[in-house]
Enzyme design. Structure first.
Site, PDB file in Angstrom:
ATOM      1  N   SER A   1      32.973   9.832   1.180  1.00 24.31           N
ATOM      2  CA  SER A   1      34.361  10.227   1.426  1.00 24.31           C
ATOM      3  C   SER A   1      34.635  11.502   0.646  1.00 24.31           C
ATOM      4  O   SER A   1      33.910  11.827  -0.316  1.00 24.31           O
ATOM      5  CB  SER A   1      35.308   9.119   0.953  1.00 24.31           C
ATOM      6  OG  SER A   1      36.644   9.577   0.868  1.00 24.31           O
TER       7      SER A   1
ATOM      8  N   TYR B   1      38.178   3.446  -6.016  1.00 19.95           N
ATOM      9  CA  TYR B   1      37.589   3.948  -4.764  1.00 19.95           C
ATOM     10  C   TYR B   1      36.822   5.235  -5.047  1.00 19.95           C
ATOM     11  O   TYR B   1      35.682   5.411  -4.591  1.00 19.95           O
ATOM     12  CB  TYR B   1      38.693   4.190  -3.741  1.00 19.95           C
ATOM     13  CG  TYR B   1      38.183   4.650  -2.384  1.00 19.95           C
ATOM     14  CD1 TYR B   1      37.414   3.809  -1.592  1.00 19.95           C
ATOM     15  CD2 TYR B   1      38.494   5.920  -1.900  1.00 19.95           C
ATOM     16  CE1 TYR B   1      36.952   4.214  -0.355  1.00 19.95           C
ATOM     17  CE2 TYR B   1      38.038   6.333  -0.657  1.00 19.95           C
ATOM     18  CZ  TYR B   1      37.270   5.485   0.110  1.00 19.95           C
ATOM     19  OH  TYR B   1      36.809   5.906   1.352  1.00 19.95           O
TER      20      TYR B   1
END
Length: 254
Positions: A149, A162
């Protein structure tokens, strides 16, 4: 000219929706036989039926990659039922974000289990097969594509754990790349920005609202956009390794 994937086999985790589903369709169009792994068996069967109707080959594997034995069994079944393994796409992932203060620790554990441990289990089980495939026809090269990501590059408020899992994926991918690239196993990292998938809907309602506000006015990427990037990586000639792709919506700033 890009290579087709005829005669090769790909295992895609998190294949029941979003990027995984779109990647499976793209690979099948290129001639690969695909093994579809995820927890939602009904969604996998529907996808497999679509691939078969178009003349492709697909098998479904209901598995939770956070369970090491299930991850290993998914790899084992792929090789046993389809004859080999040339490409692994580690796509399974969750994004459970919010402030660190007073955060539900269970959400952190879930992200570490799926985003990191699940990827590691699949990578470890797949590597012997990928190394073998890289020594044989039809392509004499194999691929592991790890989905990270933009959060794996830049730490941002509210995304702490995350961020941590995706930074770890990037570090692991680069270290493994250096280890196996001389044996023609290409390890690639794909880092999407905002994509229209189910990731946001997995969050608590108040977090979903905040995420929606963050990307107001931004036309998000579609899963097929990321699948196109993955397809580009794995269809390069043997001499070409695409190590990393960062892909954001045009209007996304951070």
């Amino acid at each position: 000219m890009p290579d087709r994937l005829d005669g090769t086999v790909a295992l895609i985790t998190g294949a029941s929706s979003g990027i995984g589903e779109a990647t499976a369709l793209a690979f099948a169009e290129q001639g690969a036989a695909v093994a579809l792994a995820a927890r939602r068996a009904d969604r996998l069967e529907a996808l497999a039926a679509k691939i078969r109707e178009a003349g492709g080959t697909a098998v479904t594997i209901a598995a939770d990659v956070t369970d090491e034995q299930q991850a290993r069994e998914a790899v084992k079944r792929t090789a046993a039922e389809l004859g080999r393994l040339d490409t692994l796409v580690n796509n399974a992932g969750v994004m459970l974000v919010g402030p660190v203060v007073d955060a539900p620790v269970k959400e952190w554990e879930r992200m570490v289990q799926v985003n990191l441990l699940g990827l590691l289990y699949c990578a470890h089980a797949a590597l012997p097969h990928l190394l073998e495939a890289a020594e044989s026809q039809p392509r004499r090269v194999a691929d592991m594509v790890n989905i990270s990501s933009v959060a794996g590059r830049t730490a941002r408020r509210g995304f702490g754990v995350y961020n941590a899992t995706k930074h770890a994926v990037g570090a692991f991918s680069e270290s493994l790349r250096q280890e196996v690239t001389g044996r023609h196993v290409r390890v690639s990292l794909v880092e999407p920005g905002a994509v229209e998938t189910e990731l946001v809907s997995q969050n608590r309602p108040e977090i979903q609202e905040l995420l929606g506000q963050r990307f107001t006015g931004v036309e998000r990427l579609q899963a097929a956009d990321i699948a196109d990037a993955i397809n580009y990586i794995v269809t390069r000639p043997r001499r070409v390794a695409v190590n990393e792709i960062l892909i954001r919506p045009t209007e996304q700033e951070p």
